[in-house]
Design a protein around this motif. Sequence first.
Motif: not given
Length: 423
Positions: A258-267, A273-279, A288-290, A295-297
């Motif tokens: 999340x610190x590379x994919x989401x942060x660098x993607x501006x999120x 947790x579902x927001x993290x998966x969707x993002x 990656x999403x799947x 993993x969450x379940x």
Amino acid sequence: MNNRVKLKNKLSRFWKLLGPGLVTGASDDDPSGIATYSQAGAVYGLSTLWTALIAFPLMAAIQQMCARIGLVTSQGLTGALRNNYPKPVLYLMLLFSFPAIVMNIGADIAGMGAVGNLLFPTIDATYFSVLFTIILLGLIIYLPYQKIASTLKYLCIVMLVYFIVPFLYKQDFTQILKATFIPSIKFDKDFMGILVGILGTTISPYLFFWQASVEVEEMNKGKKHLIVNKRIIHEMKEDVDFGMSFSGFVMYFIILTTGTVLFNGGIHQIDTVEQAAMALKPLAGNLAYLLFAIGIIGTGLIAIPVLSGSLSYIITETFGWEQGLNKKFHEAKAFYSVIGVSLILGLSLNYIGISPIKALIYTAILYGLTAPVLIAIILHISNNKKVMGKFTNGRTSNILGFAALIIMTVAAVALIYLQLTTD
């Protein structure tokens, strides 16, 4: 061929050795924990990556103490508290633990339901939450302890998906190494809130109670009471160390993802947790999403039995009721009833207006308040020769235990101070 057989036998022996420590470590990375780590990564990038390195030895030291208390006293942590401390201390822990654990269960069930809805959008998240609750309740009540332990152990394999996800995205390894080994701390309310949240969800009081009680279950497995010796203590340490390092790696890779994919993607805002998966989906791809969602379940299926089980151990040991996952329902009705009530109460949080993210925040605050007190008590019990005999803490255990106590206390006090002095 000989070497391959030897390696296979060695791995088989090591897998058999793993038990309560591995399951405890895996349950530490539950859906609410994943939400906390995801939020840390999205908001602060790799700035909190170093916490995984700090948390591991502290987690391992505290969980080893709890396991040793269980092995030596043949009772859970609540039993040790009841027999060695004033009743008000025990009731205070019960008062704090009950709402925190129920809220944690509720947040996890809601997270699993929401992710189920992401994977199958035509089915409402509520139906998934109810389904997971019924499945878990049935498995906990009807499966014998050996089956539950084995099932939870194999479910831990699901968590290996988090070791894959970060590498589905291009990484800057120089930046990662820097963030891992050079701590970055911002003395502001929001950062300290994230830091306390990470510590609270990593070094969680419910794990203390579960570890001690389930060690007793393992000792009494097959109705054979083992005499504690150095070999048993050594095997317990290996199990706990592996479980806590496994937990630490999962935490590390979630923050890394999340610190590379989401942060660098501006999120920069992830509340669930579902927001993290969707993002992750548009930024790192469907795989990656799947994997993240599965993993969450998987982590929820591990963590919720541990959460509900730990609460049941606390309550039944407090009042001296029959308890134990190795007993059938008719032999420990109160024990299984507490598990059932905790699951139903957790599920009901979704229907009475308490949002999962608020439940998560309240849980972290309550854990943050109780953890330092409990750690202090665990340290006292672990150094008490009347209770522990020759198995009291060594120097390393005490250094790490007191470090955990000081760090968690300072972080909590700093957060309270900033909350009171900042608009």
